[in-house]
Structure formats: C-alpha cells, structure tokens
Design a protein around this motif. Structure first.
Motif, PDB file in Angstrom:
ATOM      1  N   GLY A  93       0.819  -1.218   0.000  1.00 31.91           N
ATOM      2  CA  GLY A  93       0.000   0.000   0.000  1.00 31.91           C
ATOM      3  C   GLY A  93       0.848   1.261   0.000  1.00 31.91           C
ATOM      4  N   GLN A  94       1.915   1.266   0.804  1.00 23.33           N
ATOM      5  CA  GLN A  94       2.827   2.409   0.861  1.00 23.33           C
ATOM      6  C   GLN A  94       3.499   2.660  -0.486  1.00 23.33           C
ATOM      7  N   THR A  95       3.991   1.575  -1.094  1.00 24.42           N
ATOM      8  CA  THR A  95       4.676   1.688  -2.393  1.00 24.42           C
ATOM      9  C   THR A  95       3.729   2.235  -3.448  1.00 24.42           C
ATOM     10  N   TYR A  96       2.485   1.740  -3.444  1.00 25.69           N
ATOM     11  CA  TYR A  96       1.476   2.230  -4.404  1.00 25.69           C
ATOM     12  C   TYR A  96       1.207   3.715  -4.183  1.00 25.69           C
ATOM     13  N   GLN A  97       1.105   4.125  -2.921  1.00 28.42           N
ATOM     14  CA  GLN A  97       0.885   5.539  -2.583  1.00 28.42           C
ATOM     15  C   GLN A  97       2.000   6.422  -3.120  1.00 28.42           C
ATOM     16  N   ILE A  98       3.237   6.001  -2.872  1.00 30.23           N
ATOM     17  CA  ILE A  98       4.399   6.807  -3.268  1.00 30.23           C
ATOM     18  C   ILE A  98       4.473   6.951  -4.781  1.00 30.23           C
ATOM     19  N   PHE A  99       4.311   5.840  -5.494  1.00 28.84           N
ATOM     20  CA  PHE A  99       4.473   5.884  -6.953  1.00 28.84           C
ATOM     21  C   PHE A  99       3.198   6.327  -7.678  1.00 28.84           C
ATOM     22  N   SER A 100       2.147   6.631  -6.913  1.00 26.17           N
ATOM     23  CA  SER A 100       0.955   7.265  -7.482  1.00 26.17           C
ATOM     24  C   SER A 100       1.073   8.780  -7.451  1.00 26.17           C
ATOM     25  N   LEU A 101       2.050   9.286  -6.695  1.00 21.61           N
ATOM     26  CA  LEU A 101       2.275  10.724  -6.625  1.00 21.61           C
ATOM     27  C   LEU A 101       2.806  11.236  -7.970  1.00 21.61           C
ATOM     28  N   PRO A 102       2.469  12.468  -8.347  1.00 24.89           N
ATOM     29  CA  PRO A 102       3.004  13.022  -9.597  1.00 24.89           C
ATOM     30  C   PRO A 102       4.465  13.439  -9.424  1.00 24.89           C
ATOM     31  N   PHE A 103       5.322  13.022 -10.340  1.00 25.37           N
ATOM     32  CA  PHE A 103       6.732  13.414 -10.329  1.00 25.37           C
ATOM     33  C   PHE A 103       6.974  14.361 -11.502  1.00 25.37           C
ATOM     34  N   CYS A 104       7.509  15.525 -11.199  1.00 28.22           N
ATOM     35  CA  CYS A 104       7.765  16.485 -12.271  1.00 28.22           C
ATOM     36  C   CYS A 104       9.140  17.118 -12.087  1.00 28.22           C
ATOM     37  N   GLY A 105       9.596  17.792 -13.110  1.00 25.56           N
ATOM     38  CA  GLY A 105      10.919  18.417 -13.034  1.00 25.56           C
ATOM     39  C   GLY A 105      12.015  17.381 -13.173  1.00 25.56           C
ATOM     40  N   SER A 106      12.998  17.440 -12.282  1.00 25.91           N
ATOM     41  CA  SER A 106      14.146  16.543 -12.355  1.00 25.91           C
ATOM     42  C   SER A 106      13.777  15.127 -11.937  1.00 25.91           C
ATOM     43  N   ASN A 107      14.374  14.158 -12.635  1.00 24.38           N
ATOM     44  CA  ASN A 107      14.206  12.751 -12.238  1.00 24.38           C
ATOM     45  C   ASN A 107      15.465  12.216 -11.566  1.00 24.38           C
ATOM     46  N   LYS A 108      16.328  13.136 -11.140  1.00 28.65           N
ATOM     47  CA  LYS A 108      17.586  12.758 -10.488  1.00 28.65           C
ATOM     48  C   LYS A 108      17.351  12.507  -8.996  1.00 28.65           C
ATOM     49  N   LEU A 109      17.559  11.272  -8.597  1.00 31.25           N
ATOM     50  CA  LEU A 109      17.356  10.843  -7.214  1.00 31.25           C
ATOM     51  C   LEU A 109      18.693  10.932  -6.488  1.00 31.25           C
ATOM     52  N   ASN A 110      18.827  11.915  -5.601  1.00 30.48           N
ATOM     53  CA  ASN A 110      20.106  12.139  -4.918  1.00 30.48           C
ATOM     54  C   ASN A 110      20.254  11.170  -3.752  1.00 30.48           C
ATOM     55  N   HIS A 111      20.404   9.901  -4.105  1.00 30.36           N
ATOM     56  CA  HIS A 111      20.515   8.854  -3.091  1.00 30.36           C
ATOM     57  C   HIS A 111      21.229   7.648  -3.695  1.00 30.36           C
TER      58      HIS A 111
END
Length: 317
Positions: A158-176
């Motif tokens: 459920g958590q994973t679905y919630q996170i990846f249902s969020l809109p991602f915009c701008g940079s796709n660079k994950l600083n991790h």
C-alpha cells in the motif's frame, strides 16, 4: 492529459556517489568486500544454527532467520549499487525503482518485527525461565517468524502504491544510493502534504510498534536482572541480551534519524551515510556482534572448522 504527460516519469537517475568520481573504483572494492563479508558471516551463522545440536534453541532459531533476513535485505540494494559504480550507469526504471522500494520496506519491516520477537524471547528466558520451554515451543517460534515475514506485506504494498501514485515532475535525479522513501518524496511535485503525511505515519506506526515492544521487553528484563542476588547471574543475563541490544540500537538509531531529519539538499550526504548503516553496516557487523560476545557460537565455529579441514583433506586424497 497535459498534466499527466508532464508528470510521467519513465526512469530515475540514482546520483549515488557521483560527486566523488575519483573514488568510484575504491567504493566498488569496499562494497564488494562488505557484501562478501555479509554473505559469508551471516551464512556461517545460518549453517552453525542448523547443524550444531547445542544451538537448537529458540534464541538461535531466531538468530538463523535474522541472518538469512540480513542477506536478503542487503541483496536488495548493494548489488545494484556495485553495478552502478562499475558500469557508471545510474539509471533505474520506474518499475525497478518501485520494486526495489517495495522489497526494501518489506524486509525492513520484517527486520523490525523479528527484532521485537527476539526481544520477547529474551524477556521470556530471563523473566519467566520456568515456563520458557512451554511458551517458546517450536510451533510458537515458527508462527512468530512467519508472522514477522508476512505482517509487513500488505502495509508495504500500500505504501509503495501511494508513493508511486504521486506526480513526479521536473528533475528525475534521485540524490541517493537506492530508491528510498525520503528522496522519492522530495521529487514529488504538487501539494501532496496529506499523502506524504499518510505515508510517514504508516511507516512510523509500523516501526514504532516493534520498537515499543522491544523497549517494554527490555524494561522488564532490566528490572528482573537488577533484582537478582547473584552478580554472576546478572552478568550472564546481561551478556545474553547485549548482542541483540547492540543490533537494535544500530538499526533503529540510523533508520529513525534518516526518516526524521528534514528534507534538505545540504543533508543529502548525511542521508546517504545513515542509509548505509541500516542497509549494509548492521548486516556486516551482525555476525561479529553475535559471535564475539557469545561463547556458544564461538564453540560451534571451532567445532565446525576441523570438520571443514577433514572434508578438504578427503577431497585432495
């Protein structure tokens, strides 16, 4: 439709240690040594808890399962990190990122639960020694381990679905170094305060319940130990708990700090170092912590070494 096209992300770029390019090969070597140490050390713990008759107790049954969990937990992130360092390719697809996060959270949740189960085992052993064999029988131990593995699954999915249902915009660079909750939520755009709050509350509740169980168990354990008249008895009781307590502090301490510090780019370096603690450093030190402070484990390893030598010598002949 326009908004959907803007917010669609096909892949993420894991920046990792790209800010220190000269150390990429050295870091690869360090991570390779750490991964081999995790596999060999935890594999040895699994082996001796299975074959040594003196270690056929609930405490070592849980330790064997915990060592297997540590191997799985590390294998979710570390091999991919090494591949990224070696190939210099840092992209990860949207689906692979979701899958990595799902397994990371699932195994992290399992670790929280299993650490709580191990604390309960020590509580029964010290506070109710006369009933230990009755309470912690094989059936109960098996059910507790299965519950530790299964209980995290529905919440994490459920958590994973919630996170990846969020809109991602701008940079796709994950600083991790890998796909984790804080850096992913940092990339999410729009006013998603309630969504983010729900995700963090779910994580906090699921991690807090095992932590409170561990805390409650150790309060009762310490109270019982302090009432013991024999100094030798107090020392033995403390020594059986010290290894588990060290692992709890390492794992929960680094995870709590990582998930509670504010989302600031200036703290991204600290995020990376702390994430290494609960995903790599703890699994590396787990066999050392349990073996160096445990006479039974040391004795089992000493008994195993001559057997290995005999097998090698028979193979040569």
């Amino acid at each position: 439709m326009v908004e959907r096209n803007i917010t669609t992300v096909v892949e993420f770029i894991l920046l990792g240690f790209s800010d220190i390019p000269k150390l990429q090969e050295i870091l690869f070597g360090i991570f390779l040594i750490m991964y081999l140490t995790i596999l060999l050390g935890n594999g040895l713990i699994i082996l001796i808890t299975k074959i040594d008759p003196s270690l056929q107790t609930p405490m070592y049954f849980f330790l064997g399962n915990f060592s297997f969990l540590e191997i799985c937990y590390t294998s979710v992130t570390l091999p991919r990190m090494m591949v990224n360092l070696w190939t210099k390719k840092k992209n990860i697809s949207f689906f692979d990122c979701a899958l990595q996060l799902c397994f990371l959270l699932m195994l992290g949740g399992t670790e929280c639960m299993l650490l709580a189960v191990m604390a309960y085992d020590r509580y029964v052993a010290i506070c109710k020694p006369l009933y230990y064999s009755v309470i912690m029988n094989y059936k109960v131990c098996t059910h507790l381990v299965i519950a530790s593995w299964v209980s995290a699954m529905p919440i994490v999915i459920g958590q994973t679905y919630q996170i990846f249902s969020l809109p991602f915009c701008g940079s796709n660079k994950l600083n991790h170094l890998f796909c984790d909750m804080p850096p992913l939520l940092k990339l999410a755009c729009g006013k998603n305060l309630m969504n983010e709050l729900t995700i963090y509350v779910d994580a906090a509740v699921f991690a807090m319940v095992p932590f409170l169980l561990i805390l409650g168990s150790y309060i009762k354990i310490i109270t019982t130990i302090m009432k013991m008249s024999s100094a030798t008895g107090r020392y033995k009781a403390f020594s059986t708990c010290s290894s588990h307590l060290t692992v709890v502090v390492l794992f929960f301490g680094s995870a709590i700090i990582t998930y509670s510090i504010p989302k600031s780019s200036s703290l991204s370096g600290i995020d990376k170092v702390l994430s290494l603690f609960y995903t790599i450093v703890t699994p590396v030190f787990n066999p050392m912590i349990y073996s160096l402070r445990n006479k039974d484990v040391i004795a089992a390893v000493k008994k195993l070494l001559p057997k290995c030598r005999k097998v090698k010598s028979s193979d040569h002949t």
